[in-house]
Design a protein around this motif. Structure first.
Motif, PDB file in Angstrom:
ATOM      1  N   ALA A  85       0.831  -1.205   0.000  1.00 53.84           N
ATOM      2  CA  ALA A  85       0.000   0.000   0.000  1.00 53.84           C
ATOM      3  C   ALA A  85       0.864   1.252   0.000  1.00 53.84           C
ATOM      4  O   ALA A  85       0.601   2.226  -0.715  1.00 53.84           O
ATOM      5  CB  ALA A  85      -0.926  -0.009   1.216  1.00 53.84           C
ATOM      6  N   GLU A  86       1.911   1.229   0.818  1.00 52.07           N
ATOM      7  CA  GLU A  86       2.801   2.386   0.878  1.00 52.07           C
ATOM      8  C   GLU A  86       3.495   2.615  -0.459  1.00 52.07           C
ATOM      9  O   GLU A  86       3.613   3.743  -0.932  1.00 52.07           O
ATOM     10  CB  GLU A  86       3.842   2.172   1.979  1.00 52.07           C
ATOM     11  N   LYS A  87       3.930   1.511  -1.109  1.00 50.52           N
ATOM     12  CA  LYS A  87       4.657   1.627  -2.368  1.00 50.52           C
ATOM     13  C   LYS A  87       3.755   2.149  -3.490  1.00 50.52           C
ATOM     14  O   LYS A  87       4.101   3.102  -4.185  1.00 50.52           O
ATOM     15  CB  LYS A  87       5.244   0.273  -2.754  1.00 50.52           C
ATOM     16  N   VAL A  88       2.589   1.537  -3.677  1.00 54.77           N
ATOM     17  CA  VAL A  88       1.734   1.944  -4.796  1.00 54.77           C
ATOM     18  C   VAL A  88       1.160   3.340  -4.572  1.00 54.77           C
ATOM     19  O   VAL A  88       0.997   4.117  -5.510  1.00 54.77           O
ATOM     20  CB  VAL A  88       0.620   0.906  -5.044  1.00 54.77           C
ATOM     21  N   SER A  89       0.853   3.676  -3.325  1.00 52.14           N
ATOM     22  CA  SER A  89       0.331   5.023  -3.060  1.00 52.14           C
ATOM     23  C   SER A  89       1.393   6.077  -3.333  1.00 52.14           C
ATOM     24  O   SER A  89       1.098   7.151  -3.866  1.00 52.14           O
ATOM     25  CB  SER A  89      -0.178   5.142  -1.619  1.00 52.14           C
ATOM     26  N   ALA A  90       2.657   5.771  -2.998  1.00 48.97           N
ATOM     27  CA  ALA A  90       3.742   6.714  -3.270  1.00 48.97           C
ATOM     28  C   ALA A  90       3.911   6.913  -4.771  1.00 48.97           C
ATOM     29  O   ALA A  90       4.103   8.051  -5.247  1.00 48.97           O
ATOM     30  CB  ALA A  90       5.038   6.222  -2.643  1.00 48.97           C
ATOM     31  N   GLU A  91       3.830   5.809  -5.531  1.00 52.06           N
ATOM     32  CA  GLU A  91       3.946   5.927  -6.989  1.00 52.06           C
ATOM     33  C   GLU A  91       2.772   6.720  -7.565  1.00 52.06           C
ATOM     34  O   GLU A  91       2.937   7.564  -8.453  1.00 52.06           O
ATOM     35  CB  GLU A  91       4.009   4.528  -7.611  1.00 52.06           C
ATOM     36  N   PHE A  92       1.591   6.430  -7.056  1.00 48.84           N
ATOM     37  CA  PHE A  92       0.398   7.138  -7.528  1.00 48.84           C
ATOM     38  C   PHE A  92       0.495   8.633  -7.244  1.00 48.84           C
ATOM     39  O   PHE A  92       0.249   9.480  -8.122  1.00 48.84           O
ATOM     40  CB  PHE A  92      -0.846   6.542  -6.854  1.00 48.84           C
ATOM     41  N   ASP A 100       1.282  13.568 -14.466  1.00 47.87           N
ATOM     42  CA  ASP A 100       1.244  12.396 -15.340  1.00 47.87           C
ATOM     43  C   ASP A 100      -0.058  11.643 -15.051  1.00 47.87           C
ATOM     44  O   ASP A 100      -0.091  10.637 -14.353  1.00 47.87           O
ATOM     45  CB  ASP A 100       2.459  11.519 -15.063  1.00 47.87           C
ATOM     46  N   VAL A 101      -1.126  12.160 -15.627  1.00 41.91           N
ATOM     47  CA  VAL A 101      -2.457  11.642 -15.350  1.00 41.91           C
ATOM     48  C   VAL A 101      -2.582  10.179 -15.768  1.00 41.91           C
ATOM     49  O   VAL A 101      -3.150   9.348 -15.053  1.00 41.91           O
ATOM     50  CB  VAL A 101      -3.519  12.508 -16.056  1.00 41.91           C
ATOM     51  N   ALA A 102      -2.051   9.833 -16.946  1.00 42.10           N
ATOM     52  CA  ALA A 102      -2.185   8.463 -17.438  1.00 42.10           C
ATOM     53  C   ALA A 102      -1.474   7.481 -16.517  1.00 42.10           C
ATOM     54  O   ALA A 102      -1.995   6.404 -16.208  1.00 42.10           O
ATOM     55  CB  ALA A 102      -1.631   8.372 -18.854  1.00 42.10           C
ATOM     56  N   ALA A 103      -0.278   7.841 -16.096  1.00 41.72           N
ATOM     57  CA  ALA A 103       0.460   6.949 -15.211  1.00 41.72           C
ATOM     58  C   ALA A 103      -0.246   6.789 -13.879  1.00 41.72           C
ATOM     59  O   ALA A 103      -0.331   5.683 -13.334  1.00 41.72           O
ATOM     60  CB  ALA A 103       1.873   7.483 -15.001  1.00 41.72           C
ATOM     61  N   ALA A 104      -0.742   7.884 -13.327  1.00 48.27           N
ATOM     62  CA  ALA A 104      -1.458   7.819 -12.056  1.00 48.27           C
ATOM     63  C   ALA A 104      -2.715   6.972 -12.195  1.00 48.27           C
ATOM     64  O   ALA A 104      -3.009   6.117 -11.349  1.00 48.27           O
ATOM     65  CB  ALA A 104      -1.805   9.218 -11.566  1.00 48.27           C
ATOM     66  N   ALA A 105      -3.455   7.170 -13.284  1.00 51.84           N
ATOM     67  CA  ALA A 105      -4.684   6.409 -13.496  1.00 51.84           C
ATOM     68  C   ALA A 105      -4.393   4.936 -13.664  1.00 51.84           C
ATOM     69  O   ALA A 105      -5.162   4.070 -13.226  1.00 51.84           O
ATOM     70  CB  ALA A 105      -5.431   6.955 -14.712  1.00 51.84           C
ATOM     71  N   GLY A 106      -3.268   4.596 -14.294  1.00 54.15           N
ATOM     72  CA  GLY A 106      -2.911   3.204 -14.489  1.00 54.15           C
ATOM     73  C   GLY A 106      -2.593   2.472 -13.220  1.00 54.15           C
ATOM     74  O   GLY A 106      -2.496   1.242 -13.204  1.00 54.15           O
ATOM     75  N   LEU A 107      -2.423   3.195 -12.138  1.00 57.81           N
ATOM     76  CA  LEU A 107      -2.143   2.585 -10.835  1.00 57.81           C
ATOM     77  C   LEU A 107      -3.399   2.443  -9.999  1.00 57.81           C
ATOM     78  O   LEU A 107      -3.329   2.241  -8.786  1.00 57.81           O
ATOM     79  CB  LEU A 107      -1.107   3.434 -10.083  1.00 57.81           C
ATOM     80  N   THR A 108      -4.571   2.608 -10.636  1.00 56.45           N
ATOM     81  CA  THR A 108      -5.844   2.480  -9.935  1.00 56.45           C
ATOM     82  C   THR A 108      -6.620   1.290 -10.470  1.00 56.45           C
ATOM     83  O   THR A 108      -6.262   0.689 -11.496  1.00 56.45           O
ATOM     84  CB  THR A 108      -6.706   3.746 -10.114  1.00 56.45           C
ATOM     85  N   VAL A 186      -5.905   0.951  -0.759  1.00 53.75           N
ATOM     86  CA  VAL A 186      -5.218   0.088  -1.717  1.00 53.75           C
ATOM     87  C   VAL A 186      -5.860  -1.297  -1.689  1.00 53.75           C
ATOM     88  O   VAL A 186      -6.059  -1.885  -0.612  1.00 53.75           O
ATOM     89  CB  VAL A 186      -3.716   0.010  -1.401  1.00 53.75           C
ATOM     90  N   VAL A 187      -6.183  -1.804  -2.871  1.00 55.91           N
ATOM     91  CA  VAL A 187      -6.795  -3.124  -3.007  1.00 55.91           C
ATOM     92  C   VAL A 187      -5.989  -3.940  -4.022  1.00 55.91           C
ATOM     93  O   VAL A 187      -5.076  -3.423  -4.662  1.00 55.91           O
ATOM     94  CB  VAL A 187      -8.270  -2.997  -3.476  1.00 55.91           C
ATOM     95  N   ARG A 188      -6.356  -5.184  -4.179  1.00 56.58           N
ATOM     96  CA  ARG A 188      -5.718  -6.015  -5.188  1.00 56.58           C
ATOM     97  C   ARG A 188      -6.596  -6.058  -6.422  1.00 56.58           C
ATOM     98  O   ARG A 188      -7.804  -6.252  -6.338  1.00 56.58           O
ATOM     99  CB  ARG A 188      -5.492  -7.429  -4.674  1.00 56.58           C
ATOM    100  N   ALA A 189      -5.966  -5.868  -7.561  1.00 56.83           N
ATOM    101  CA  ALA A 189      -6.669  -6.038  -8.821  1.00 56.83           C
ATOM    102  C   ALA A 189      -6.844  -7.526  -9.082  1.00 56.83           C
ATOM    103  O   ALA A 189      -6.255  -8.385  -8.403  1.00 56.83           O
ATOM    104  CB  ALA A 189      -5.884  -5.383  -9.953  1.00 56.83           C
ATOM    105  N   GLN A 190      -7.627  -7.892 -10.091  1.00 48.11           N
ATOM    106  CA  GLN A 190      -7.865  -9.299 -10.396  1.00 48.11           C
ATOM    107  C   GLN A 190      -6.600 -10.015 -10.849  1.00 48.11           C
ATOM    108  O   GLN A 190      -6.506 -11.238 -10.760  1.00 48.11           O
ATOM    109  CB  GLN A 190      -8.954  -9.415 -11.465  1.00 48.11           C
TER     110      GLN A 190
END
Length: 583
Positions: A85-92, A100-108, A186-190
C-alpha cells in the motif's frame, strides 16, 4: 525493443493455450510514464488480459465481480500488505503530482474513470504546482465497499490498507497555498497487483459522485458603507433607503474574487473550499456615528409614536460631518429632503441680521401682546413686556418684538441675504445623497416679511438645514454638512462676524438655562445653547421644532403635530446631546 520481444513471447504462449482467434492488431500506447506496446486481440484472451492489466480487471466501469473467460468466479484474494500500500500510493501520488495523469490512473482499479477525473481536476483547478505527500496509514475502509462502480474485490474481502496524504496546490496570483488532507485505499486487482481503489474522494474528501471541483469567479461584492469608525450601518430603519444611494468614489471598482469550489450533486449546495483571491468592494466610510445613530433612531421613534412624522439630524460643527440622521415614517427622508417652516428657531438668523443692523443684545425691544403688519400677530404667552431687550425676546421667544424690530430695521431681502451669505441656506448643497436646499424668498409684503422673521410663511427648511444653523453659531463658521468626506462642498459667500456669533451664543446659552429651552436642556453641562420653535399648522395643530448644541455637537429636531418646541422636539434633541455632546 526488448519490451516488445518479451510481449511477443507472452502473446505466443497465450495463443498456444487459447483457441485460434482472428489476427491481432498491435497498437503502441504512449503515456507520460513511458512507452509500452499493447496487443488488442479482438475478442481474444490475450486482449482481455491486457485490458485487465490496465483497468484492474474491468473492461468497463461497473464490471464488479467480473468472471474470467472460462466463466469461473474469481476467488477472493488476500488484501494488499501495508508495504504494498505504501509503495503503490507513493507511486500514484508522485505521478499525480507531476501531472502524469495516465500513469497515475494506471495505478488504480478504474484507469479510464480515474484518468478522466484527474484530467478534469487538473484542467478546472489549474494549479501552478501540486504537491502530494503521504502522511502514513489512515483508518482502513472495507475493501468490498468501493465508492465508485468499479468494484474489484468481493464483498466479503477484508479491510483495505489506507494511506493518508496532504495536498498542497499553489496558484498564480493567489494570496496563499491551498492545503488539505485526504486518503486513499489500496486493493488487489484481479491480476493480483496492488492498486489504488478509485473513488472521487481520492481527489478531495468533499468530492462525491456527480460533484466537480473547479476554480470559479466569486459573485461581485456589494459595497456596504460603514460609519466613520468602520462599524456596519445595516439595521437602522432610517438608513435602509439611504445606504443603497451611496456609490463608490469615482475611479474605484469592485474586484471579482476567485475560489476553488465544489459543486453539483443532487440536493447539494456549492461549497467554497479555498479562496485564491478574495473579492473586494470599494469601501465608503460615511461620517455617521453608529452609536449616535442608534440614539437618534430611538429618540425619533419615541416622539413619532401615534403616527406623528418626525426627524432629527446631528452635525459636528468643527467639521460639518453629519453624525446622525433619523426620521419617521420610513420611505421619505424628511430629515434632509423635507421642507417646512421652522418656527421661532429662525429667530437665530433674524437676530444675526438685527445685530448687524445696529441692534445690540441689550437694546430694548418691547414685547407687545399684539402687533400688526397689518396682520395681527400674537405670542404664545399673553401680556405686554415693554422693558424686554433683544436677549429677552429671544430667550422667551417673543414674536411681536422680532416682527416690530425686523420691520423697522431690516430692508426687504435682508433675511434672505444673511441666511445665504453667512449660514449657507439657499446654496446648492451636495451632501452625498439627494437633499433639499433651503427656500427663503424675498418677501413681497410686510405681512410676508413679518412671517419670515418668526420662521413662518414661505420659508422651507428641514432638520439638516437647521442643525447646520446651530452648528454655525457654535463654531462661528459655516461648514456645509456632508454625509461622506468626498462630497463636493459649497462655501458661503460671506462669514458670520465674530462679535455676532459671540452674541448669538450668549443668547442661545441663556435660552437653554433660563428660557423656553430650559426643561429639555436641564442637566446638560458644558457649552450649551438652544432655541425652541412652535409653528402654527392650521386649526389647533402646532409643529414642534428645536435646535441646540453641546460642545462639538449640534442637533435639530422637528415633530409634526408635536406641540411646543420644548416638548416633543426638545426631548428628542436633548437625548442625542446627552449621549454625544461634551462639555
Amino acid at each position: 525493443m526488448q519490451d516488445e520481444q518479451e510481449y511477443d513471447a507472452y502473446e505466443d504462449e497465450a495463443q498456444e493455450r487459447a483457441p485460434r482467434r482472428p489476427a491481432a492488431k498491435r497498437i503502441l500506447l504512449v503515456t507520460a510514464g513511458g512507452v509500452f506496446a499493447a496487443l488488442l486481440a479482438v475478442g481474444g484472451y490475450g486482449a482481455y488480459n491486457i485490458v485487465n492489466a490496465v483497468s484492474n480487471g474491468n473492461s468497463s466501469p461497473g464490471a464488479a465481480g467480473h468472471q474470467g473467460s472460462t466463466g469461473a468466479a474469481q476467488t477472493p484474494q488476500e488484501p494488499a500488505t501495508a508495504e504494498q500500500a505504501e509503495k503503490v500510493s507513493a507511486e500514484f501520488l508522485a505521478a499525480w503530482s507531476r501531472g502524469d495523469v495516465a500513469a497515475a490512473a494506471g495505478l488504480t482499479d478504474s484507469p479510464e474513470t480515474a484518468r478522466a477525473a484527474l484530467a478534469t481536476f487538473h484542467e478546472q483547478v489549474a494549479a501552478r504546482t501540486l504537491t502530494l505527500t503521504g502522511t502514513g496509514p489512515a483508518p482502513a475502509a472495507p475493501a468490498g465497499r468501493p465508492a465508485a462502480p468499479a468494484a474489484t474485490t468481493s464483498p466479503s474481502a477484508p479491510t483495505a490498507p489506507a494511506v493518508g496524504f496532504r495536498a498542497k496546490a499553489e496558484f498564480d496570483g493567489a494570496t496563499g497555498a491551498w492545503e488539505y488532507d485526504s486518503a486513499l485505499s489500496v486493493v488487489r486487482a484481479q491480476d493480483g497487483r496492488a492498486v489504488v481503489h478509485w473513488t472521487p474522494t481520492v481527489i478531495h474528501p468533499r468530492l462525491g459522485p456527480g460533484r466537480t471541483i473547479a476554480v470559479k469567479a466569486l459573485p461581485d461584492p456589494v459595497s456596504k458603507p460603514t460609519d466613520r469608525n468602520g462599524k456596519p450601518l445595516d439595521g437602522f430603519p432610517s438608513l435602509s433607503a439611504v445606504l443603497p444611494l451611496i456609490a463608490p468614489a469615482d475611479g474605484t471598482t469592485a474586484v471579482t474574487g476567485r475560489a476553488v469550489v465544489v459543486s453539483g450533486g443532487a440536493g447539494k449546495e456549492p461549497e467554497q473550499l479555498f479562496v485564491l483571491t478574495p473579492p473586494s468592494a470599494p469601501q465608503v466610510k460615511l461620517t455617521l456615528d453608529a452609536d449616535l445613530q442608534q440614539v437618534a433612531e430611538e429618540a425619533v421613534k419615541q416622539q413619532s409614536a401615534g403616527g406623528k412624522p418626525a426627524s432629527l439630524v446631528a452635525v459636528q460643527p468643527s467639521t460639518g460631518h453629519i453624525l446622525a440622521m433619523a426620521y419617521s415614517p420610513s420611505g421619505f427622508n424628511r430629515a434632509v429632503a423635507g421642507g417646512q417652516p421652522p418656527g421661532s428657531t429662525m429667530k437665530v438668523i433674524t437676530s444675526a441680521a438685527l445685530l448687524q443692523a445696529g441692534v445690540t443684545p441689550d437694546t430694548v425691544v418691547p414685547c407687545k401682546e399684539t402687533t400688526y403688519s397689518p396682520r395681527a400677530w400674537h405670542n404664545d404667552d399673553s401680556g405686554d413686556f415693554p422693558s424686554y431687550t433683544l436677549t429677552d425676546d429671544f430667550t422667551h421667544s417673543c414674536n411681536t418684538g422680532f416682527i416690530d424690530k425686523g420691520l423697522e430695521k431690516l430692508p426687504p431681502g435682508t433675511l434672505t441675504k444673511v441666511a445665504r451669505d453667512q449660514f449657507g441656506l439657499g446654496l446648492e448643497w451636495h451632501i452625498g445623497i439627494p437633499s433639499r436646499d433651503a427656500t427663503i424668498p424675498v418677501p413681497g409684503t410686510k405681512d410676508e416679511a413679518a412671517a419670515e422673521y418668526i420662521g413662518q410663511g414661505q420659508i422651507q427648511v428641514n432638520s439638516l438645514l437647521m442643525a447646520s444653523v446651530a452648528a454655525t453659531v457654535q463654531n462661528g463658521t459655516f461648514r456645509q454638512p456632508v454625509l461622506r468626506e468626498d462630497a463636493k462642498r459649497v462655501t458661503a459667500p460671506g462669514t458670520l462676524p465674530a462679535d455676532v456669533a459671540r452674541d448669538l451664543r450668549a443668547m442661545m446659552a441663556r435660552t437653554a438655562t433660563q428660557g423656553t429651552a430650559r426643561a429639555p436642556m436641564s442637566g446638560l453641562s458644558g457649552q450649551i445653547g438652544a432655541k425652541t420653535g412652535t409653528v402654527e399648522a392650521g386649526s389647533q395643530a402646532t409643529n414642534s421644532w428645536f435646535i441646540a448644541y453641546r460642545g462639538d455637537l449640534a442637533v435639530a429636531a422637528e415633530v409634526e403635530g408635536g406641540g411646543h418646541g420644548n416638548s416633543a422636539a426638545g426631548v428628542a434633541a436633548a437625548q442625542v446631546l446627552k449621549a454625544g455632546g461634551k462639555g
